[in-house]
Design an enzyme around this catalytic site. Structure first.
Site, PDB file in Angstrom:
ATOM      1  N   SER A   1      -2.469  -1.064   9.255  1.00  0.00           N
ATOM      2  CA  SER A   1      -3.440  -0.916  10.349  1.00  0.00           C
ATOM      3  C   SER A   1      -4.765  -1.620  10.076  1.00  0.00           C
ATOM      4  CB  SER A   1      -3.704   0.569  10.596  1.00  0.00           C
ATOM      5  OG  SER A   1      -4.255   1.151   9.430  1.00  0.00           O
TER       6      SER A   1
ATOM      7  N   HIS B   1      -1.732   1.289  -4.221  1.00  0.00           N
ATOM      8  CA  HIS B   1      -2.151   2.678  -3.997  1.00  0.00           C
ATOM      9  C   HIS B   1      -1.290   3.673  -4.771  1.00  0.00           C
ATOM     10  CE1 HIS B   1      -4.202   1.442   0.051  1.00  0.00           C
ATOM     11  NE2 HIS B   1      -4.890   1.074  -1.007  1.00  0.00           N
TER      12      HIS B   1
ATOM     13  N   GLN C   1       0.843  -1.199   0.000  1.00  0.00           N
ATOM     14  CA  GLN C   1       0.000   0.000   0.000  1.00  0.00           C
ATOM     15  C   GLN C   1       0.872   1.241   0.000  1.00  0.00           C
ATOM     16  OE1 GLN C   1      -3.412  -0.667   3.082  1.00  0.00           O
ATOM     17  NE2 GLN C   1      -1.744  -2.054   3.551  1.00  0.00           N
ATOM     18  N   ASN C   2       2.174   1.035   0.123  1.00  0.00           N
ATOM     19  CA  ASN C   2       3.084   2.180   0.228  1.00  0.00           C
ATOM     20  C   ASN C   2       3.334   2.812  -1.130  1.00  0.00           C
ATOM     21  OD1 ASN C   2       3.189   1.653   2.884  1.00  0.00           O
ATOM     22  ND2 ASN C   2       5.201   0.688   2.858  1.00  0.00           N
ATOM     23  N   VAL C   3       3.512   4.111  -1.080  1.00  0.00           N
ATOM     24  CA  VAL C   3       3.785   4.855  -2.305  1.00  0.00           C
ATOM     25  C   VAL C   3       5.278   5.161  -2.441  1.00  0.00           C
ATOM     26  CG1 VAL C   3       1.447   5.779  -2.468  1.00  0.00           C
ATOM     27  CG2 VAL C   3       3.146   7.043  -1.135  1.00  0.00           C
TER      28      VAL C   3
ATOM     29  N   CYS D   1       2.049  18.548 -19.718  1.00  0.00           N
ATOM     30  CA  CYS D   1       2.292  17.113 -19.927  1.00  0.00           C
ATOM     31  C   CYS D   1       3.307  16.955 -21.058  1.00  0.00           C
ATOM     32  CB  CYS D   1       0.987  16.402 -20.274  1.00  0.00           C
ATOM     33  SG  CYS D   1       1.255  14.686 -20.783  1.00  0.00           S
TER      34      CYS D   1
HETATM   35  P1  NAD Z   1      -1.219   3.126   8.725  1.00  0.00           P
HETATM   36  O1  NAD Z   1      -0.468   4.386   8.912  1.00  0.00           O
HETATM   37  O2  NAD Z   1      -2.692   3.180   8.762  1.00  0.00           O
HETATM   38  O3  NAD Z   1      -0.766   2.067   9.855  1.00  0.00           O
HETATM   39  C1  NAD Z   1       0.574   1.783  10.112  1.00  0.00           C
HETATM   40  C2  NAD Z   1       0.642   0.448  10.846  1.00  0.00           C
HETATM   41  O4  NAD Z   1       2.008   0.115  11.001  1.00  0.00           O
HETATM   42  C3  NAD Z   1       0.019   0.470  12.241  1.00  0.00           C
HETATM   43  O5  NAD Z   1      -0.794  -0.685  12.409  1.00  0.00           O
HETATM   44  C4  NAD Z   1       1.235   0.423  13.188  1.00  0.00           C
HETATM   45  O6  NAD Z   1       0.946  -0.281  14.383  1.00  0.00           O
HETATM   46  C5  NAD Z   1       2.240  -0.321  12.333  1.00  0.00           C
HETATM   47  N1  NAD Z   1       3.641  -0.011  12.618  1.00  0.00           N
HETATM   48  C6  NAD Z   1       4.205   1.185  12.945  1.00  0.00           C
HETATM   49  N2  NAD Z   1       5.542   1.057  13.060  1.00  0.00           N
HETATM   50  C7  NAD Z   1       5.837  -0.242  12.776  1.00  0.00           C
HETATM   51  C8  NAD Z   1       7.048  -0.998  12.732  1.00  0.00           C
HETATM   52  N3  NAD Z   1       8.241  -0.440  12.979  1.00  0.00           N
HETATM   53  N4  NAD Z   1       6.983  -2.318  12.440  1.00  0.00           N
HETATM   54  C9  NAD Z   1       5.783  -2.911  12.184  1.00  0.00           C
HETATM   55  N5  NAD Z   1       4.614  -2.259  12.218  1.00  0.00           N
HETATM   56  C10 NAD Z   1       4.637  -0.933  12.517  1.00  0.00           C
HETATM   57  O7  NAD Z   1      -0.694   2.460   7.396  1.00  0.00           O
HETATM   58  P2  NAD Z   1      -1.435   1.644   6.240  1.00  0.00           P
HETATM   59  O8  NAD Z   1      -2.270   0.566   6.843  1.00  0.00           O
HETATM   60  O9  NAD Z   1      -0.391   1.296   5.271  1.00  0.00           O
HETATM   61  O10 NAD Z   1      -2.437   2.703   5.548  1.00  0.00           O
HETATM   62  C11 NAD Z   1      -1.973   3.998   5.274  1.00  0.00           C
HETATM   63  C12 NAD Z   1      -2.148   4.514   3.856  1.00  0.00           C
HETATM   64  O11 NAD Z   1      -1.337   5.683   3.789  1.00  0.00           O
HETATM   65  C13 NAD Z   1      -1.601   3.621   2.778  1.00  0.00           C
HETATM   66  O12 NAD Z   1      -2.615   3.385   1.884  1.00  0.00           O
HETATM   67  C14 NAD Z   1      -0.477   4.397   2.082  1.00  0.00           C
HETATM   68  O13 NAD Z   1      -0.783   4.636   0.718  1.00  0.00           O
HETATM   69  C15 NAD Z   1      -0.396   5.721   2.760  1.00  0.00           C
HETATM   70  N6  NAD Z   1       0.943   5.988   3.364  1.00  0.00           N
HETATM   71  C16 NAD Z   1       2.079   5.540   2.744  1.00  0.00           C
HETATM   72  C17 NAD Z   1       3.337   5.766   3.329  1.00  0.00           C
HETATM   73  C18 NAD Z   1       4.566   5.241   2.597  1.00  0.00           C
HETATM   74  O14 NAD Z   1       4.515   5.014   1.387  1.00  0.00           O
HETATM   75  N7  NAD Z   1       5.688   5.013   3.296  1.00  0.00           N
HETATM   76  C19 NAD Z   1       3.441   6.450   4.529  1.00  0.00           C
HETATM   77  C20 NAD Z   1       2.249   6.920   5.155  1.00  0.00           C
HETATM   78  C21 NAD Z   1       1.007   6.684   4.547  1.00  0.00           C
END
Ligand code: NAD
Length: 235
Positions: free
Chosen positions: A179, A110, A92-94, A137
């Site tokens: 989460s 995502h 789900q990470n970008v 573009c």
């Molecule tokens: P979320 O922020 O809703 O939840 C993060 C989860 O990670 C929590 O359950 C927390 O307990 C857990 N966590 C925190 N630190 C941790 C660690 N060190 N080890 C293991 N678990 C840990 O994240 P989500 O469920 O991915 O949903 C968020 C949405 O936001 C995604 O769809 C994403 O697109 C976007 N997002 C992306 C990034 C990124 O690309 N790095 C960062 C923030 C948000």
């Protein structure tokens, strides 16, 4: 006759990149880098104030240059390379930390910070610089059409059918650092269960869907993912 190796599907969330220095958002009262999600991560926000949304993603894109993959990203890349069966990595990470750790075929459900798409011609393209409302573009030459290639709240995730097919065909589904509050990603554990796959959650805390998993590893991804992968590969 030897059994074929289990197919594994891994779903990662913001928690796996937290130890690299990219903040999650649900750990801090629903804010992402101090912004309310509805101000920066939905189509309505972009229609209302496109430059503000572009600025937010310009900062996120620039932040990628300051971070590195951590031990959890590296362990998953090692698993992909060494496991005799299929390992599908869905995130789900970008960010691009899985790729930089060496993972291949990562499905970004995502979207990706380092890509943009044009609302006029539909072209997706890699984009490493700042993007502004005035940016034309490079493919169709029109203005006010480029946007981050991010799936915002209220939009359809990418490659959902491919992901669900992989989960249905898997023998093990693992969710790491997510989460369980963003659907349909949060519902994939149910798809896995219905298909008879084993399920494992790795997280520092209980999540909205912890009760759906058969087993849990509680702790930071950098430690628990490395241990889990070592247990699979080195036994
Ligand atoms: P979320 O922020 O809703 O939840 C993060 C989860 O990670 C929590 O359950 C927390 O307990 C857990 N966590 C925190 N630190 C941790 C660690 N060190 N080890 C293991 N678990 C840990 O994240 P989500 O469920 O991915 O949903 C968020 C949405 O936001 C995604 O769809 C994403 O697109 C976007 N997002 C992306 C990034 C990124 O690309 N790095 C960062 C923030 C948000």
């Amino acid at each position: 006759m030897q059994q074929p190796a289990t197919s594994i599907v891994i779903l990662t969330g913001a928690g796996i990149s937290a130890e690299s220095g990219l903040p999650t958002f649900r750990d801090k009262d629903g804010l992402w880098e101090g912004h309310r999600v509805e101000d920066v991560a939905c189509p309505e926000a972009f229609a209302r104030d496109p430059e503000r949304v572009q600025r937010f993603y310009n900062l996120r894109r620039a932040a990628l240059a300051t971070v590195e993959p951590n031990a959890a990203h590296h362990a998953l890349a090692r698993l992909q390379q060494a496991w005799p069966g299929r390992v599908t990595l869905v995130t789900q990470n970008v960010d691009d930390l899985h790729e930089r750790a060496g993972s291949t075929g990562v499905i970004h459900m995502h979207g990706e910070l380092r890509k943009v798409r044009c609302g006029h011609c539909g072209q997706r393209m890699e984009w490493l610089d700042e993007l502004h409302t005035s940016t034309l573009c490079p493919v169709c030459g029109r203005g006010r059409g480029l946007r981050p290639d991010i799936v915002w709240f209220g939009e359809m995730p990418l490659q959902l059918e491919v992901i669900e097919d992989a989960v249905e065909a898997s023998g093990l589904f693992v969710a790491i650092g997510t989460s369980g509050q963003v659907y349909p990603a949060a519902g994939l554990v149910q798809v896995a269960r219905s298909a008879g796959a084993a399920t494992l959650e790795i997280n520092t805390a209980q999540t909205a869907v912890s009760g759906c998993f058969d087993s849990h590893r509680v702790g930071p991804a950098s430690v628990e993912v490395r241990r889990w992968v070592a247990g699979l590969l080195d036994r």
